[in-house]
Design an enzyme around this catalytic site. Sequence first.
Site, short mmCIF file in Angstrom:
data_model
loop_
_atom_site.label_atom_id
_atom_site.label_comp_id
_atom_site.label_asym_id
_atom_site.label_seq_id
_atom_site.Cartn_x
_atom_site.Cartn_y
_atom_site.Cartn_z
N HIS A 102 -2.45 -2.53 -9.63
CA HIS A 102 -3.39 -1.92 -8.70
C HIS A 102 -4.65 -2.76 -8.65
CE1 HIS A 102 -5.82 1.14 -6.69
NE2 HIS A 102 -4.67 1.67 -6.34
N HIS B 237 0.88 -1.19 0.00
CA HIS B 237 0.00 0.00 0.00
C HIS B 237 0.91 1.23 0.00
CE1 HIS B 237 -3.47 2.41 0.63
NE2 HIS B 237 -3.81 2.10 1.87
N ASP C 56 2.76 5.28 -6.80
CA ASP C 56 4.01 5.15 -6.06
C ASP C 56 5.23 4.99 -6.95
OD1 ASP C 56 2.98 5.36 -3.45
OD2 ASP C 56 2.20 3.33 -3.57
N1 CMC Z 1 4.67 -7.11 -10.19
C1 CMC Z 1 4.53 -8.32 -10.77
N2 CMC Z 1 3.38 -8.99 -10.87
C2 CMC Z 1 2.31 -8.39 -10.35
C3 CMC Z 1 2.36 -7.13 -9.73
C4 CMC Z 1 3.61 -6.48 -9.67
N3 CMC Z 1 3.73 -5.28 -9.10
N4 CMC Z 1 1.13 -6.78 -9.29
C5 CMC Z 1 0.33 -7.81 -9.62
N5 CMC Z 1 1.02 -8.76 -10.26
C6 CMC Z 1 0.50 -10.01 -10.83
C7 CMC Z 1 0.07 -10.98 -9.73
O1 CMC Z 1 1.15 -11.79 -9.33
C8 CMC Z 1 -1.02 -11.73 -10.42
O2 CMC Z 1 -0.42 -12.65 -11.31
P1 CMC Z 1 -1.10 -14.10 -11.56
O3 CMC Z 1 -2.42 -13.79 -12.19
O4 CMC Z 1 -0.15 -14.81 -12.44
O5 CMC Z 1 -1.24 -14.73 -10.21
C9 CMC Z 1 -1.70 -10.67 -11.28
O6 CMC Z 1 -0.69 -9.69 -11.54
C10 CMC Z 1 -2.90 -10.02 -10.63
O7 CMC Z 1 -2.48 -9.40 -9.44
P2 CMC Z 1 -3.26 -9.49 -8.07
O8 CMC Z 1 -2.34 -10.07 -7.06
O9 CMC Z 1 -4.58 -10.15 -8.24
O10 CMC Z 1 -3.51 -7.98 -7.79
P3 CMC Z 1 -4.08 -7.38 -6.46
O11 CMC Z 1 -5.23 -6.55 -6.83
O12 CMC Z 1 -4.32 -8.41 -5.44
O13 CMC Z 1 -2.87 -6.50 -5.93
C11 CMC Z 1 -1.35 -4.76 -5.65
C12 CMC Z 1 -2.74 -5.16 -6.17
C13 CMC Z 1 -1.22 -3.25 -5.76
C14 CMC Z 1 -1.20 -5.18 -4.19
C15 CMC Z 1 -0.29 -5.46 -6.52
O14 CMC Z 1 -0.42 -5.04 -7.86
C16 CMC Z 1 1.11 -5.21 -6.01
O15 CMC Z 1 1.58 -5.91 -5.13
N6 CMC Z 1 1.83 -4.16 -6.58
C17 CMC Z 1 3.13 -3.80 -6.06
C18 CMC Z 1 2.97 -2.96 -4.81
C19 CMC Z 1 2.49 -1.56 -5.13
O16 CMC Z 1 2.98 -0.91 -6.03
N7 CMC Z 1 1.53 -1.08 -4.33
C20 CMC Z 1 1.02 0.28 -4.44
C21 CMC Z 1 -0.39 0.33 -4.90
S1 CMC Z 1 -0.90 2.01 -5.36
C22 CMC Z 1 -0.87 2.90 -3.88
C23 CMC Z 1 -2.00 2.59 -3.01
O17 CMC Z 1 -3.06 3.18 -3.19
O18 CMC Z 1 -1.85 1.74 -2.13
#
Ligand code: CMC
Length: 484
Positions: A362, A323, A418
């Site tokens: 995201h 986050h 971010d």
């Molecule tokens: N790098 C590589 N792969 C990713 C990433 C990433 N940053 N984000 C998602 N994926 C992959 C994930 O592994 C999954 O792959 P698969 O379908 O093969 O299992 C797919 O994309 C879908 O992702 P998800 O896990 O379902 O996405 P989520 O909605 O649960 O998570 C997130 C959202 C923001 C936590 C995630 O994208 C992440 O960890 N990003 C990196 C951390 C980050 O930048 N966070 C800041 C978010 S913006 C500020 C805020 O408002 O918090």
Amino acid sequence: MAVLRRPLAICDVNRSRAARFGVQCQAYVEVATLSTTAEKGQGMTPTKPTSAAGETRRDTLTIVDNRNGRQYEIPIKHDTIRAMDLRPIKIHESDFGMMNYDPAFSNTASCISKITFIDGDKGILRYRGYSIEELSEKSTYPETAYLILHGELPTQSQLKEWTYHITHHTFIHESIKKFLDGFHYDAHPMGMLISTVAALSTFYPDAKDIFNPESRRKQTYRLIGKMPTLAAFAYRHSLGMPYVYPDNDLSYSGNFLNMLFRTTELQYHPNPTLERALDILFILHADHEQNCSSTAMRGVGSSHVDPYSATAAATAALYGPLHGGANEQVLRMLLEIGAVNNVPAYIKRVKAGEKLLMGFGHRVYKNYDPRARIVKRIAYEVFDVMGRNPLIDIALECERIALEDEYFVTRRLYPNVDFYTGLIYQAMGFPVTMFPVLFAIPRTSGWIAQWEEMLLDAEQKISRPRQIYLGYDLRSYIPLDHRK
Ligand code: CMC
């Protein structure tokens, strides 16, 4: 009628022309007979089976329980059904009834809100109907905070009064300094911020009067006014430098820069470009609807605790690297990559599942985060003053490769807010540990707005999700000497 042992079939969204689903609906003729108590779901009505031909549009969803052939018609409002309307779906009267399972709330609306609108597919963000692009160009953070909290842009006199009150609540109790002094020199500033915000609740016991609008107003001034002071004091503590008291003649962001960076000068004059850049960054971070920290604020606040304790919980939620802690992790990642020509190898590791590309992806945006676009532009304005951050080239290369790569394209992973903020913060002279703190300060206005909306919403109660219990059934206690 034969009882069908098949999963629940959502037979028909009755708003659309029903013909293509009608055949399935006709297979079930038993009509559910349900009472309409609150426990069983307010909106659920027993229904007659639908026919394929001549169906008129109704804002309902028809569900067939294939375990017993019963059919249910559930109201649809705002493209949503109420989870409690599923509860009457059961085999035996004594059953608990149907729930929906949604770990991480991926498809659950937990509230009705009028604060922030996001269209993640189109990359749209609006506060109270105003686009983030227009606000970041024309507004200031204090004005945007007012808008978020009050629902309308302030008039001149309202803005003057609002700014006066925020400015005159920036000082913190001297005892807070004693808490800060207790922290180790390398304590993470987010840990210090979480603790000191929580500590504010002990100084303002009147904050417990949460249903008193006057009290809520007072705590709002205090929280928005004091967050930058707590953050700046945490920063000065980590440097071992004396605390700098607020300067009420400066703007909100200008005063924050003063408390962070002032040394021997009698009066601190913030650089106007940096002051405005920080102000815009504050606008961009002010609210983001039901994210993890807002959900924490609402959830913790739903127990009717005071807003300082709830804000401490929200700040803790923000601290996590998925986050608001992501901006810190982006910078650490760029440092780890080290050079532009190392980017392809790093991306390969991301695709192999060894790493996350921090600052990408995201839950809601499946398009370019509109905040990231604005941040990228501001980065160059800050670099013009402070010098180019060499890590920008690594960031640009990550973005270039990712936006073309099948892994990121198919998963719709784009830069989020971010991805570029850390580069600006670093260019401005902030250590990486301060980055999440710079997110928490402006998000405070959003948290308070979400908290107040929750408190005043007659439908809200204490947050209390259900679970699917898959543990042991009742078993007998085994005396210690009988255990293997
Ligand atoms: N790098 C590589 N792969 C990713 C990433 C990433 N940053 N984000 C998602 N994926 C992959 C994930 O592994 C999954 O792959 P698969 O379908 O093969 O299992 C797919 O994309 C879908 O992702 P998800 O896990 O379902 O996405 P989520 O909605 O649960 O998570 C997130 C959202 C923001 C936590 C995630 O994208 C992440 O960890 N990003 C990196 C951390 C980050 O930048 N966070 C800041 C978010 S913006 C500020 C805020 O408002 O918090």
